[in-house]
Structures are given as C-alpha cells and as structure tokens.
Design an enzyme around this catalytic site. Structure first.
Site, PDB file in Angstrom:
ATOM      1  N   CYS A  87       0.849  -1.193   0.111  1.00 56.62           N
ATOM      2  CA  CYS A  87       0.036   0.178   0.069  1.00 56.62           C
ATOM      3  C   CYS A  87       1.027   1.236  -0.066  1.00 56.62           C
ATOM      4  O   CYS A  87       1.750   1.527   1.033  1.00 56.62           O
ATOM      5  CB  CYS A  87      -0.773  -0.014   1.139  1.00 56.62           C
ATOM      6  SG  CYS A  87      -2.227   1.389   1.318  1.00 56.62           S
ATOM      7  N   CYS A  90      -0.430   3.820   2.792  1.00 55.37           N
ATOM      8  CA  CYS A  90      -0.123   3.683   4.215  1.00 55.37           C
ATOM      9  C   CYS A  90       1.413   3.198   4.473  1.00 55.37           C
ATOM     10  O   CYS A  90       2.160   3.291   5.436  1.00 55.37           O
ATOM     11  CB  CYS A  90      -1.013   2.530   4.707  1.00 55.37           C
ATOM     12  SG  CYS A  90      -2.700   3.002   5.000  1.00 55.37           S
ATOM     13  N   HIS A 100      -7.050  -1.964   1.775  1.00 53.89           N
ATOM     14  CA  HIS A 100      -7.022  -0.460   2.011  1.00 53.89           C
ATOM     15  C   HIS A 100      -8.451   0.061   1.968  1.00 53.89           C
ATOM     16  O   HIS A 100      -9.019  -0.241   0.948  1.00 53.89           O
ATOM     17  CB  HIS A 100      -6.238   0.490   1.394  1.00 53.89           C
ATOM     18  CG  HIS A 100      -6.068   2.006   1.716  1.00 53.89           C
ATOM     19  ND1 HIS A 100      -5.118   2.477   2.476  1.00 53.89           N
ATOM     20  CD2 HIS A 100      -6.828   2.889   1.171  1.00 53.89           C
ATOM     21  CE1 HIS A 100      -5.162   3.580   2.587  1.00 53.89           C
ATOM     22  NE2 HIS A 100      -6.215   3.954   1.906  1.00 53.89           N
ATOM     23  N   CYS A 101      -8.920   0.864   3.177  1.00 51.14           N
ATOM     24  CA  CYS A 101     -10.469   1.627   3.176  1.00 51.14           C
ATOM     25  C   CYS A 101     -10.105   2.882   2.526  1.00 51.14           C
ATOM     26  O   CYS A 101      -9.715   3.500   3.294  1.00 51.14           O
ATOM     27  CB  CYS A 101     -11.049   1.493   4.419  1.00 51.14           C
ATOM     28  SG  CYS A 101     -12.854   2.041   4.248  1.00 51.14           S
ATOM     29  N   CYS A 104     -12.319   4.953   5.318  1.00 51.55           N
ATOM     30  CA  CYS A 104     -11.491   5.444   6.437  1.00 51.55           C
ATOM     31  C   CYS A 104      -9.941   5.712   6.352  1.00 51.55           C
ATOM     32  O   CYS A 104      -9.259   6.405   7.297  1.00 51.55           O
ATOM     33  CB  CYS A 104     -11.509   4.135   7.397  1.00 51.55           C
ATOM     34  SG  CYS A 104     -12.900   3.584   7.881  1.00 51.55           S
ATOM     35  N   HIS A 114     -16.881  -1.797   4.096  1.00 51.16           N
ATOM     36  CA  HIS A 114     -17.245  -0.479   4.714  1.00 51.16           C
ATOM     37  C   HIS A 114     -18.865  -0.390   5.027  1.00 51.16           C
ATOM     38  O   HIS A 114     -19.505  -0.166   3.747  1.00 51.16           O
ATOM     39  CB  HIS A 114     -16.543   0.765   4.174  1.00 51.16           C
ATOM     40  CG  HIS A 114     -16.808   2.030   5.129  1.00 51.16           C
ATOM     41  ND1 HIS A 114     -15.816   2.304   6.039  1.00 51.16           N
ATOM     42  CD2 HIS A 114     -17.822   2.716   5.204  1.00 51.16           C
ATOM     43  CE1 HIS A 114     -16.325   3.432   6.624  1.00 51.16           C
ATOM     44  NE2 HIS A 114     -17.567   3.675   6.242  1.00 51.16           N
ATOM     45  N   CYS A 115     -19.116  -0.437   5.946  1.00 49.77           N
ATOM     46  CA  CYS A 115     -20.804  -0.388   6.382  1.00 49.77           C
ATOM     47  C   CYS A 115     -21.148   0.913   6.713  1.00 49.77           C
ATOM     48  O   CYS A 115     -20.778   1.398   7.744  1.00 49.77           O
ATOM     49  CB  CYS A 115     -21.148  -1.403   7.360  1.00 49.77           C
ATOM     50  SG  CYS A 115     -22.964  -1.643   7.621  1.00 49.77           S
ATOM     51  N   CYS A 121     -15.893   0.501   9.170  1.00 50.24           N
ATOM     52  CA  CYS A 121     -15.294  -0.563   8.666  1.00 50.24           C
ATOM     53  C   CYS A 121     -15.477  -1.897   9.345  1.00 50.24           C
ATOM     54  O   CYS A 121     -15.167  -1.866  10.539  1.00 50.24           O
ATOM     55  CB  CYS A 121     -13.589  -0.227   8.255  1.00 50.24           C
ATOM     56  SG  CYS A 121     -13.248  -0.491   6.626  1.00 50.24           S
TER      57      CYS A 121
END
Length: 294
Positions: A87, A90, A100-101, A104, A114-115, A121
C-alpha cells in the site's frame, strides 16, 4: 374476567422484548465503536526505509527494498500479477486478507466491507459483532412482527375498530416485515461467507496465492471456519465479546498442511510486536514483482 395467563403472558413478552432489545443495542454499539484494526508496526516501513525508498528513482531498486521488507513477514497472498501486496498510501506491506479502505483512509485487517449502517469498517476486530448485530436485528424484527400480527388479524376481521390504533399496527407490521426480509438476505449471505471462510471482498475477487487465485484458499471446513470468527468457546458465541481466533495478521490456509505451514505449526512464533522467523517461501517472494496496491 381476566385469566391468570394474561399477566403472565405480558410479563413473558416484556422479558423477551427487553432481552432482544439489549442484545440489539449492545451488538450495534460494539459494531460502531470497535475501531478497525490496522497492521502492526512490523508491516510498516521504517523511517530509514521510507527515505531510502522515496529517494530511489530506479524501479528495480525500489522493488528490491520492498522485497527485503516482505521477506521478513508471513505474507502468502499476492496481487493479480504475482507481486507483493504493498500500500503506497499507508507505506506498508499488506498482511494476508488486509485491504485499504478509501473511506477510513487506513489499511484494515481482514477487511470485509465499509458498512454505512454502522458508519464503520467491518473487519477482523468487529466482524463477529456485525454478524451478531444482524442476527439480533433479525430476531427483533421477527418478534415485533409476530406479536403485532394477532392485532392485525383482529382489525382485519373487525374485532377491533379503533382507527388510530389500526394505523399504528399496520405501520409497525409493515416496517418490521420489510426489515426482516432485507436482513434475512443479508444475514444469510454473511452466514454463507462464514461457512466458506471468505470476506465480501474475497467473494467478488478470489485471493491470489503463489500458485494463482484460489477462492477456497482459506476454507478449512465448516467447523474450523466458524471458529475463526467466533472462537472455540461456544459460551461466548452469542455474546458481543471478542473471541475470534488469531490476531488478524495471518490465517491458516487450506493448501498447506500443518507440517508445511508455519502459520499452523508455529503460530505462537508470529507475534505482532516481533516477527523474527522467515517463512519457507521467502526466497521465492524476493524474486516476484512488486505491485503497489491501494
């Protein structure tokens, strides 16, 4: 006259209602406020490595730097072209099943999705809580619909004639049934995912191993798959208490037996705060291409 069963029945209804309500709120609270877990410090680049990587203009040397870092870590999944999962946002080597989100803006261990319902997440740290939230929401809606339905029948047959109450009963029945049907499909889908030991992301895109994509790469059998999420203590399965196996950084794999897989044979040696041993395929990993992934 009022029979004795009426007050007893009302007390029983209230007890069941409040038990379901408490469990519903408890699991929802845990799903919201359990922060998604991020990879440990061993997966992050050190300041020296970051400086060396960013100042290096030659791609082949950059790949060598990343390969040196990945060689020390128990990572077995790869990108679509066989590269190490890295990533660049990050600045870390992604552990297996980590993604990776973009919402977030962090890498989440065993990310499922992701809800928007919980504005969080769903991943390794709260997947069990999310499943229990769906289960108790389902039971809560079913209980409301079942207790209201008899009054709906009475209004339908003309036994009760209060117009205002009739509207409330119809509205409550419609809402509870609507949410019950919606939750039934969602909960059933996640039960299927748990039985196959997959995440939502892995259901759409199979994880890639050194031998290629394998949608059943983490499938250990129904019982062990269940224990991966809920743990071995069955008394904790129905409570929103953390009991999932492992630490989210590595997972047993179907393709390797215990004698060959250090994730199964020497699981205690892979600690988040200190990973000293190299996986047996580390030499092979260094020869793979490195692909940046976000």
């Amino acid at each position: 006259s009022v029979t004795l069963s009426n007050p007893v029945e009302k007390v029983a209804y209230l007890i069941i209602f409040h038990i379901l309500f408490v469990l519903f709120v408890w699991t929802y609270w845990k799903s919201i406020f359990t922060l998604p877990e991020q990879p440990g410090k061993k997966y992050h680049m050190s300041l020296a490595d970051q400086e060396r990587y960013e100042n290096e203009e030659r791609p082949e040397v950059q790949r060598q730097i990343l390969a040196e870092i990945a060689r020390k870590l128990p990572v077995y999944t790869r990108t679509g072209n066989g590269g190490i999962r890295f990533c660049d946002r990050c600045r870390l080597i992604k552990p297996d099943r980590c993604h990776h989100c973009s919402v977030c803006a962090i890498c989440v261990l065993k990310m499922d999705h992701h809800c928007p319902w919980v504005n969080n997440c769903v991943g390794f740290s709260n997947y069990k809580f999310f499943l229990l939230f769906l289960a108790y929401s389902l039971l809560y809606c079913l209980y409301i619909a079942a207790t209201v339905f008899k009054y709906f029948i009475k209004y339908w047959t003309g036994e009760l004639t209060n117009g205002r109450s009739k509207f409330h009963v119809l509205f409550l029945l419609f809402i509870s049934v609507m949410f019950f049907v919606s939750l039934l499909f969602l909960f059933g889908y996640h039960c299927w995912l748990v039985s196959r030991n997959r995440s939502t992301l892995e259901a759409f895109s199979a994880p890639v191993f050194q031998n290629g994509p394998d949608k059943n790469g983490f499938n250990l059998g129904f019982v062990k798959n269940l224990q991966q999420v809920f743990g071995e203590e069955k008394k904790l399965w129905l409570l929103p208490i953390a009991s999932s196996q492992g630490n989210g950084h590595f997972f047993p794999m179907r393709a390797l037996c215990e004698a060959q897989n250090p994730l199964l044979a020497n699981e205690e040696q892979w600690e988040d705060d200190g990973i000293d041993e190299e996986p047996h395929d580390s030499g092979e990993a260094s020869s793979l291409a490195i692909e940046k992934e976000t």
